[in-house]
Design a protein around this motif. Structure first.
Motif, PDB file in Angstrom:
ATOM      1  N   ARG A 137     -12.133   8.832 -27.401  1.00 61.05           N
ATOM      2  CA  ARG A 137     -12.584   7.716 -28.239  1.00 61.05           C
ATOM      3  C   ARG A 137     -13.282   8.232 -29.487  1.00 61.05           C
ATOM      4  NH1 ARG A 137     -11.974   3.097 -30.794  1.00 61.05           N
ATOM      5  NH2 ARG A 137     -13.977   2.201 -31.403  1.00 61.05           N
ATOM      6  N   ALA A 138     -14.141   9.232 -29.336  1.00 59.29           N
ATOM      7  CA  ALA A 138     -14.843   9.788 -30.493  1.00 59.29           C
ATOM      8  C   ALA A 138     -13.866  10.399 -31.482  1.00 59.29           C
ATOM      9  CB  ALA A 138     -15.862  10.831 -30.034  1.00 59.29           C
ATOM     10  N   ALA A 139     -12.812  11.023 -30.974  1.00 53.95           N
ATOM     11  CA  ALA A 139     -11.798  11.600 -31.858  1.00 53.95           C
ATOM     12  C   ALA A 139     -11.056  10.510 -32.618  1.00 53.95           C
ATOM     13  CB  ALA A 139     -10.820  12.443 -31.045  1.00 53.95           C
ATOM     14  N   SER A 140     -10.718   9.422 -31.935  1.00 54.34           N
ATOM     15  CA  SER A 140     -10.046   8.305 -32.599  1.00 54.34           C
ATOM     16  C   SER A 140     -10.929   7.687 -33.672  1.00 54.34           C
ATOM     17  CB  SER A 140      -9.659   7.242 -31.567  1.00 54.34           C
ATOM     18  OG  SER A 140      -8.690   7.733 -30.659  1.00 54.34           O
ATOM     19  N   VAL A 141     -12.218   7.566 -33.373  1.00 58.05           N
ATOM     20  CA  VAL A 141     -13.168   7.036 -34.350  1.00 58.05           C
ATOM     21  C   VAL A 141     -13.265   7.959 -35.556  1.00 58.05           C
ATOM     22  CG1 VAL A 141     -15.621   6.591 -34.765  1.00 58.05           C
ATOM     23  CG2 VAL A 141     -14.526   5.698 -32.703  1.00 58.05           C
ATOM     24  N   THR A 142     -13.296   9.257 -35.301  1.00 59.17           N
ATOM     25  CA  THR A 142     -13.368  10.235 -36.391  1.00 59.17           C
ATOM     26  C   THR A 142     -12.182  10.081 -37.334  1.00 59.17           C
ATOM     27  OG1 THR A 142     -14.556  11.801 -34.960  1.00 59.17           O
ATOM     28  CG2 THR A 142     -13.491  12.700 -36.928  1.00 59.17           C
ATOM     29  N   LEU A 143     -11.001   9.902 -36.777  1.00 59.58           N
ATOM     30  CA  LEU A 143      -9.802   9.727 -37.602  1.00 59.58           C
ATOM     31  C   LEU A 143      -9.847   8.417 -38.380  1.00 59.58           C
ATOM     32  CD1 LEU A 143      -6.952  11.009 -35.248  1.00 59.58           C
ATOM     33  CD2 LEU A 143      -7.818  12.107 -37.321  1.00 59.58           C
ATOM     34  N   LYS A 144     -10.205   7.334 -37.714  1.00 58.88           N
ATOM     35  CA  LYS A 144     -10.170   6.028 -38.393  1.00 58.88           C
ATOM     36  C   LYS A 144     -11.219   5.927 -39.489  1.00 58.88           C
ATOM     37  CE  LYS A 144     -13.138   2.978 -35.589  1.00 58.88           C
ATOM     38  NZ  LYS A 144     -13.879   2.362 -36.703  1.00 58.88           N
ATOM     39  N   GLU A 145     -12.300   6.700 -39.358  1.00 61.37           N
ATOM     40  CA  GLU A 145     -13.348   6.694 -40.367  1.00 61.37           C
ATOM     41  C   GLU A 145     -13.087   7.708 -41.481  1.00 61.37           C
ATOM     42  OE1 GLU A 145     -15.899   4.550 -40.570  1.00 61.37           O
ATOM     43  OE2 GLU A 145     -15.078   3.522 -38.800  1.00 61.37           O
ATOM     44  N   GLY A 146     -11.973   8.430 -41.386  1.00 58.94           N
ATOM     45  CA  GLY A 146     -11.626   9.398 -42.422  1.00 58.94           C
ATOM     46  C   GLY A 146     -12.506  10.636 -42.422  1.00 58.94           C
ATOM     47  N   ARG A 147     -13.093  10.963 -41.272  1.00 55.21           N
ATOM     48  CA  ARG A 147     -13.921  12.159 -41.169  1.00 55.21           C
ATOM     49  C   ARG A 147     -13.082  13.345 -40.690  1.00 55.21           C
ATOM     50  NH1 ARG A 147     -18.217   8.590 -37.733  1.00 55.21           N
ATOM     51  NH2 ARG A 147     -19.054   7.369 -39.475  1.00 55.21           N
ATOM     52  N   ARG A 148     -13.600  14.546 -40.868  1.00 53.05           N
ATOM     53  CA  ARG A 148     -12.848  15.735 -40.503  1.00 53.05           C
ATOM     54  C   ARG A 148     -12.766  15.874 -38.983  1.00 53.05           C
ATOM     55  NH1 ARG A 148     -11.188  20.238 -43.276  1.00 53.05           N
ATOM     56  NH2 ARG A 148     -10.911  18.603 -44.822  1.00 53.05           N
ATOM     57  N   LEU A 149     -11.548  16.020 -38.483  1.00 53.14           N
ATOM     58  CA  LEU A 149     -11.308  16.281 -37.067  1.00 53.14           C
ATOM     59  C   LEU A 149     -10.551  17.594 -36.942  1.00 53.14           C
ATOM     60  CD1 LEU A 149     -11.272  15.488 -34.050  1.00 53.14           C
ATOM     61  CD2 LEU A 149      -9.108  14.290 -34.489  1.00 53.14           C
ATOM     62  N   VAL A 150     -11.150  18.558 -36.268  1.00 47.26           N
ATOM     63  CA  VAL A 150     -10.528  19.857 -36.035  1.00 47.26           C
ATOM     64  C   VAL A 150     -10.148  19.933 -34.561  1.00 47.26           C
ATOM     65  CG1 VAL A 150     -10.797  22.362 -36.155  1.00 47.26           C
ATOM     66  CG2 VAL A 150     -11.923  20.897 -37.850  1.00 47.26           C
ATOM     67  N   VAL A 151      -8.873  20.182 -34.294  1.00 49.54           N
ATOM     68  CA  VAL A 151      -8.361  20.225 -32.923  1.00 49.54           C
ATOM     69  C   VAL A 151      -7.903  21.642 -32.623  1.00 49.54           C
ATOM     70  CG1 VAL A 151      -6.686  19.269 -31.300  1.00 49.54           C
ATOM     71  CG2 VAL A 151      -7.637  17.811 -33.106  1.00 49.54           C
ATOM     72  N   ALA A 152      -8.711  22.378 -31.867  1.00 49.12           N
ATOM     73  CA  ALA A 152      -8.402  23.776 -31.537  1.00 49.12           C
ATOM     74  C   ALA A 152      -7.606  23.815 -30.238  1.00 49.12           C
ATOM     75  CB  ALA A 152      -9.678  24.593 -31.423  1.00 49.12           C
ATOM     76  N   VAL A 153      -6.304  23.614 -30.379  1.00 47.66           N
ATOM     77  CA  VAL A 153      -5.438  23.527 -29.201  1.00 47.66           C
ATOM     78  C   VAL A 153      -5.292  24.908 -28.557  1.00 47.66           C
ATOM     79  CG1 VAL A 153      -3.350  23.798 -30.616  1.00 47.66           C
ATOM     80  CG2 VAL A 153      -3.194  22.760 -28.353  1.00 47.66           C
ATOM     81  N   ARG A 154      -5.382  24.933 -27.217  1.00 44.69           N
ATOM     82  CA  ARG A 154      -5.326  26.194 -26.484  1.00 44.69           C
ATOM     83  C   ARG A 154      -4.306  26.037 -25.353  1.00 44.69           C
ATOM     84  NH1 ARG A 154      -3.990  29.743 -23.646  1.00 44.69           N
ATOM     85  NH2 ARG A 154      -4.489  28.339 -21.929  1.00 44.69           N
ATOM     86  N   GLU A 155      -3.068  26.378 -25.660  1.00 41.14           N
ATOM     87  CA  GLU A 155      -1.996  26.301 -24.671  1.00 41.14           C
ATOM     88  C   GLU A 155      -0.827  27.129 -25.163  1.00 41.14           C
ATOM     89  OE1 GLU A 155      -0.766  26.307 -21.688  1.00 41.14           O
ATOM     90  OE2 GLU A 155      -1.649  24.328 -21.302  1.00 41.14           O
ATOM     91  N   THR A 156      -0.077  27.701 -24.245  1.00 36.08           N
ATOM     92  CA  THR A 156       1.138  28.424 -24.595  1.00 36.08           C
ATOM     93  C   THR A 156       2.030  28.536 -23.360  1.00 36.08           C
ATOM     94  OG1 THR A 156       1.981  30.426 -25.686  1.00 36.08           O
ATOM     95  CG2 THR A 156       0.213  30.755 -24.104  1.00 36.08           C
ATOM     96  N   PRO A 157       3.340  28.352 -23.499  1.00 38.16           N
ATOM     97  CA  PRO A 157       4.040  27.881 -24.694  1.00 38.16           C
ATOM     98  C   PRO A 157       3.811  26.382 -24.892  1.00 38.16           C
ATOM     99  CG  PRO A 157       5.583  28.083 -22.884  1.00 38.16           C
ATOM    100  CD  PRO A 157       4.270  28.615 -22.374  1.00 38.16           C
ATOM    101  N   LEU A 158       4.221  25.892 -26.052  1.00 37.60           N
ATOM    102  CA  LEU A 158       4.091  24.480 -26.362  1.00 37.60           C
ATOM    103  C   LEU A 158       5.453  23.807 -26.228  1.00 37.60           C
ATOM    104  CD1 LEU A 158       1.842  24.766 -29.540  1.00 37.60           C
ATOM    105  CD2 LEU A 158       1.126  24.040 -27.255  1.00 37.60           C
ATOM    106  N   ASN A 159       5.508  22.715 -25.469  1.00 36.50           N
ATOM    107  CA  ASN A 159       6.786  22.018 -25.343  1.00 36.50           C
ATOM    108  C   ASN A 159       6.974  21.014 -26.483  1.00 36.50           C
ATOM    109  OD1 ASN A 159       5.401  19.620 -24.698  1.00 36.50           O
ATOM    110  ND2 ASN A 159       5.521  20.002 -22.499  1.00 36.50           N
ATOM    111  N   GLY A 160       8.156  20.442 -26.540  1.00 36.69           N
ATOM    112  CA  GLY A 160       8.493  19.556 -27.646  1.00 36.69           C
ATOM    113  C   GLY A 160       7.596  18.346 -27.746  1.00 36.69           C
ATOM    114  N   GLN A 161       7.203  17.781 -26.600  1.00 36.57           N
ATOM    115  CA  GLN A 161       6.366  16.589 -26.630  1.00 36.57           C
ATOM    116  C   GLN A 161       4.991  16.888 -27.225  1.00 36.57           C
ATOM    117  OE1 GLN A 161       7.834  13.604 -25.667  1.00 36.57           O
ATOM    118  NE2 GLN A 161       6.097  12.849 -26.838  1.00 36.57           N
TER     119      GLN A 161
END
Length: 226
Positions: A137-161
């Motif tokens: 929810r906080a991430a969605s709020v950050t996006l809708k308010e136009g604030r910076r959202l940094v997503v440090a994804v940690r996974e490998t390999p990455l599938n198409g979805q």
């Protein structure tokens, strides 16, 4: 709101269940070192990862004590590798199940948000706007308010979805930052590799730090013999 909280604009740090809790610790320490206030959200899944990777049981009722132990621990697992001191006074903790928490509303003042590490489940939830817990929810709020959202994804390999979800986040304005350490900075310890990723996340957030040696256009600059 107390007098000390007036004007407070924290960075929200969300920790999801992906492997990589040392990344989160490094980001948190650097934010506090920079004098930033922090609102912390630790997902339920991340507590299992934290317990597995560090042996620390993160508890709502004892979060201050548990966070201090976590931030003092090095990436190699050694306790008391870092001095924490009274910097935890800059942290406000919110339970992941508290959907009435401050960061759940766009009117709550915040500079932005860093999700570190971000699991593929967390990525999907944010990309689809599910808001199943406070982190999403906080991430969605950050996006809708136009604030910076940094997503440090940690996974490998990455599938198409997951790749589609990451593209959706990029198109929504988020910074997609794979937890991918570089070696040109002259890393000699696991902490150096962790700090590089944490530093890049803070670069994306616009927060100054001194976590890694920056590229200066000189070949061999990262060699330990130089």
């Amino acid at each position: 709101m107390t007098a000390g909280e007036i004007g407070r604009r924290p960075w929200i740090v969300g920790v999801s269940g992906a492997s990589g809790t040392p990344y989160a610790a490094a980001v948190l320490r650097a934010l506090l070192d920079a004098g930033e206030s922090v609102d912390l959200v630790v997902s339920r899944a991340s507590r299992l990862t934290l317990l597995d990777e560090t042996g620390i049981a993160f508890r709502d009722a004892h979060w201050h004590e548990d966070l201090g132990e976590w931030l003092a621990r090095g990436a190699d697992g050694k306790p008391d590798a870092f001095a924490v001191g009274d910097r935890l006074d800059q942290v406000r903790y919110w339970s992941a199940g508290d959907l009435a928490a401050g960061p759940s509303s766009g009117s709550y003042p915040a500079k932005g948000m860093v999700i570190v590490p971000a699991s593929t489940a967390c990525v999907a939830g944010v990309a689809l706007g599910l808001s199943k817990d406070l982190l999403q929810r906080a991430a969605s709020v950050t996006l809708k308010e136009g604030r910076r959202l940094v997503v440090a994804v940690r996974e490998t390999p990455l599938n198409g979805q997951t790749l589609k979800h990451l593209v959706a986040l990029d198109e929504a304005g988020a910074v997609v930052l794979p937890a991918s350490p570089a070696f040109y900075a002259g890393a000699t310890h696991i902490q150096d590799l962790v700090d590089f990723v944490a530093g890049r996340a803070l670069d994306a957030a616009g927060v100054p730090h001194r976590l890694y040696r920056r590229w200066q256009g000189e070949l061999g600059g990262g060699s330990p013999d130089r």
